[in-house]
Design a protein around this motif. Structure first.
Motif, mmCIF file in Angstrom:
data_model
loop_
_atom_site.group_PDB
_atom_site.id
_atom_site.type_symbol
_atom_site.label_atom_id
_atom_site.label_comp_id
_atom_site.label_asym_id
_atom_site.label_seq_id
_atom_site.Cartn_x
_atom_site.Cartn_y
_atom_site.Cartn_z
ATOM 1 N N VAL A 35 0.841 -1.188 0.000
ATOM 2 C CA VAL A 35 0.000 0.000 0.000
ATOM 3 C C VAL A 35 0.881 1.245 0.000
ATOM 4 C CG1 VAL A 35 -1.761 1.255 1.320
ATOM 5 C CG2 VAL A 35 -1.818 -1.237 1.228
ATOM 6 N N ASP A 36 0.515 2.215 -0.812
ATOM 7 C CA ASP A 36 1.213 3.493 -0.868
ATOM 8 C C ASP A 36 0.483 4.459 0.054
ATOM 9 O OD1 ASP A 36 2.918 5.492 -1.581
ATOM 10 O OD2 ASP A 36 2.035 5.839 -3.554
ATOM 11 N N ARG A 37 1.154 4.856 1.106
ATOM 12 C CA ARG A 37 0.551 5.758 2.070
ATOM 13 C C ARG A 37 0.879 7.211 1.684
ATOM 14 N NH1 ARG A 37 -1.043 1.735 4.521
ATOM 15 N NH2 ARG A 37 0.013 0.163 5.715
ATOM 16 N N GLN A 44 -2.339 12.495 -3.286
ATOM 17 C CA GLN A 44 -3.264 11.505 -2.735
ATOM 18 C C GLN A 44 -3.524 11.749 -1.261
ATOM 19 O OE1 GLN A 44 -0.848 8.020 -3.552
ATOM 20 N NE2 GLN A 44 -0.919 7.457 -1.406
ATOM 21 N N LYS A 45 -4.774 11.502 -0.853
ATOM 22 C CA LYS A 45 -5.186 11.776 0.522
ATOM 23 C C LYS A 45 -5.396 10.503 1.340
ATOM 24 C CE LYS A 45 -5.399 16.167 -0.209
ATOM 25 N NZ LYS A 45 -4.180 16.885 -0.036
ATOM 26 N N GLN A 46 -5.467 9.357 0.658
ATOM 27 C CA GLN A 46 -5.692 8.103 1.386
ATOM 28 C C GLN A 46 -4.735 7.042 0.866
ATOM 29 O OE1 GLN A 46 -9.746 7.194 0.618
ATOM 30 N NE2 GLN A 46 -9.434 6.690 -1.520
ATOM 31 N N ALA A 47 -4.576 5.973 1.638
ATOM 32 C CA ALA A 47 -3.699 4.874 1.232
ATOM 33 C C ALA A 47 -4.284 4.180 0.004
ATOM 34 C CB ALA A 47 -3.555 3.881 2.382
ATOM 35 N N MET A 48 -3.390 3.869 -0.946
ATOM 36 C CA MET A 48 -3.807 3.222 -2.192
ATOM 37 C C MET A 48 -2.993 1.958 -2.400
ATOM 38 S SD MET A 48 -6.121 5.137 -3.614
ATOM 39 C CE MET A 48 -6.146 4.466 -5.240
ATOM 40 N N PRO A 49 -3.642 0.864 -2.802
ATOM 41 C CA PRO A 49 -2.863 -0.338 -3.109
ATOM 42 C C PRO A 49 -1.984 -0.089 -4.340
ATOM 43 C CG PRO A 49 -5.174 -0.657 -3.674
ATOM 44 C CD PRO A 49 -5.072 0.670 -2.997
ATOM 45 N N ARG A 50 -0.801 -0.687 -4.322
ATOM 46 C CA ARG A 50 0.154 -0.469 -5.412
ATOM 47 C C ARG A 50 0.129 -1.617 -6.420
ATOM 48 N NH1 ARG A 50 5.726 1.065 -3.997
ATOM 49 N NH2 ARG A 50 5.375 2.680 -5.520
ATOM 50 N N THR A 51 -0.895 -2.443 -6.406
ATOM 51 C CA THR A 51 -0.889 -3.686 -7.177
ATOM 52 C C THR A 51 -1.863 -3.716 -8.350
ATOM 53 O OG1 THR A 51 -2.402 -4.559 -5.513
ATOM 54 C CG2 THR A 51 -0.066 -5.115 -5.270
ATOM 55 N N GLY A 52 -2.552 -2.638 -8.638
ATOM 56 C CA GLY A 52 -3.523 -2.636 -9.723
ATOM 57 C C GLY A 52 -2.914 -2.933 -11.079
ATOM 58 N N GLY A 53 -1.651 -2.580 -11.267
ATOM 59 C CA GLY A 53 -0.976 -2.836 -12.533
ATOM 60 C C GLY A 53 -0.879 -4.314 -12.877
ATOM 61 N N ALA A 95 8.817 -5.006 -10.383
ATOM 62 C CA ALA A 95 7.546 -4.414 -9.953
ATOM 63 C C ALA A 95 7.175 -4.890 -8.551
ATOM 64 C CB ALA A 95 6.442 -4.767 -10.947
ATOM 65 N N VAL A 96 7.334 -6.175 -8.296
ATOM 66 C CA VAL A 96 7.000 -6.711 -6.974
ATOM 67 C C VAL A 96 7.912 -6.108 -5.915
ATOM 68 C CG1 VAL A 96 6.948 -8.804 -5.561
ATOM 69 C CG2 VAL A 96 6.031 -8.857 -7.889
ATOM 70 N N LEU A 97 9.198 -6.062 -6.216
ATOM 71 C CA LEU A 97 10.147 -5.494 -5.254
ATOM 72 C C LEU A 97 9.844 -4.019 -4.991
ATOM 73 C CD1 LEU A 97 12.635 -6.194 -3.579
ATOM 74 C CD2 LEU A 97 14.042 -5.509 -5.526
ATOM 75 N N ASP A 98 9.530 -3.285 -6.041
ATOM 76 C CA ASP A 98 9.211 -1.868 -5.880
ATOM 77 C C ASP A 98 7.913 -1.678 -5.096
ATOM 78 O OD1 ASP A 98 9.516 0.963 -6.299
ATOM 79 O OD2 ASP A 98 7.933 0.794 -7.810
ATOM 80 N N ASP A 99 6.916 -2.517 -5.366
ATOM 81 C CA ASP A 99 5.663 -2.413 -4.625
ATOM 82 C C ASP A 99 5.850 -2.776 -3.161
ATOM 83 O OD1 ASP A 99 4.317 -1.574 -6.856
ATOM 84 O OD2 ASP A 99 3.530 -3.556 -7.359
ATOM 85 N N LYS A 101 9.017 -2.684 -1.373
ATOM 86 C CA LYS A 101 10.019 -1.875 -0.668
ATOM 87 C C LYS A 101 10.108 -0.426 -1.130
ATOM 88 C CE LYS A 101 12.058 -4.914 1.983
ATOM 89 N NZ LYS A 101 12.106 -4.806 3.405
ATOM 90 N N ARG A 102 9.439 -0.069 -2.211
ATOM 91 C CA ARG A 102 9.512 1.278 -2.792
ATOM 92 C C ARG A 102 10.955 1.653 -3.132
ATOM 93 N NH1 ARG A 102 5.244 5.861 -2.192
ATOM 94 N NH2 ARG A 102 5.917 7.013 -3.997
ATOM 95 N N LEU A 103 11.413 1.117 -4.246
ATOM 96 C CA LEU A 103 12.790 1.334 -4.688
ATOM 97 C C LEU A 103 13.014 2.774 -5.135
ATOM 98 C CD1 LEU A 103 13.308 -1.837 -6.898
ATOM 99 C CD2 LEU A 103 14.123 -1.458 -4.571
ATOM 100 N N PRO A 104 14.238 3.265 -4.978
ATOM 101 C CA PRO A 104 14.563 4.587 -5.529
ATOM 102 C C PRO A 104 14.635 4.508 -7.064
ATOM 103 C CG PRO A 104 16.431 3.675 -4.301
ATOM 104 C CD PRO A 104 15.303 2.718 -4.160
ATOM 105 N N PRO A 105 14.619 5.644 -7.724
ATOM 106 C CA PRO A 105 14.561 5.643 -9.192
ATOM 107 C C PRO A 105 15.749 4.973 -9.890
ATOM 108 C CG PRO A 105 13.971 7.801 -8.338
ATOM 109 C CD PRO A 105 14.445 6.997 -7.172
ATOM 110 N N LEU A 106 16.974 5.135 -9.395
ATOM 111 C CA LEU A 106 18.135 4.625 -10.120
ATOM 112 C C LEU A 106 18.120 3.098 -10.292
ATOM 113 C CD1 LEU A 106 20.685 5.279 -11.654
ATOM 114 C CD2 LEU A 106 21.944 5.147 -9.485
ATOM 115 N N PRO A 107 17.876 2.311 -9.243
ATOM 116 C CA PRO A 107 17.814 0.861 -9.473
ATOM 117 C C PRO A 107 16.702 0.465 -10.451
ATOM 118 C CG PRO A 107 17.983 1.317 -7.126
ATOM 119 C CD PRO A 107 17.791 2.637 -7.817
#
Length: 120
Positions: A35-37, A44-53, A95-99, A101-107
């Motif tokens: 979830v992206d808080r 965004q004002k509320q938590a959103m799941p990051r898995t819709g993609g 995508a799974v790792l980013d969803d 752990k929220r990876l930084p842009p460079l990796p």
């Protein structure tokens, strides 16, 4: 089958699959904690799941699979389609790792550049 009818069927399968799978992927994301808080300075004002993609990707590949079955293709198209599928498959771990752990842009960029070398 008539090509226009086949294309319409492919479109409808992809559309309704996405309409079904995106909310399902969102529920799974919430259950797994992907979830992206909201943070300071974001819209965004509320938590959103990051898995819709994931639901959108599965729907797109269902449409692609159906199009392969229903529409005539040139022989040289198949290696390109396999390159597309392989490239997408190589992006899933990122995508799974980013969803998760929220990876930084460079990796993310480096991984995507590496995947871009997969011939399409």
């Amino acid at each position: 089958m008539e090509p226009l009818l086949s294309l319409t069927l492919v479109f409808l399968v992809a559309l309704f699959s996405a309409l079904l799978l995106v909310p399902l992927a969102g529920r799974c994301g919430r259950a797994l904690g992907f979830v992206d808080r909201p943070r300071k300075g974001e819209v965004q004002k509320q938590a959103m799941p990051r898995t819709g993609g994931y639901g959108m990707a599965v729907a797109a590949f269902l449409g692609l699979g159906l199009s392969i079955l229903l529409l005539p293709r040139f022989d040289d198209e198949y290696p390109r389609l396999w390159g597309l599928v392989l490239g997408a498959a190589l992006l899933v771990p990122l995508a799974v790792l980013d969803d998760w752990k929220r990876l930084p842009p460079l990796p993310q960029l480096l991984w995507q550049i590496g995947v871009a070398f997969v011939p399409v």
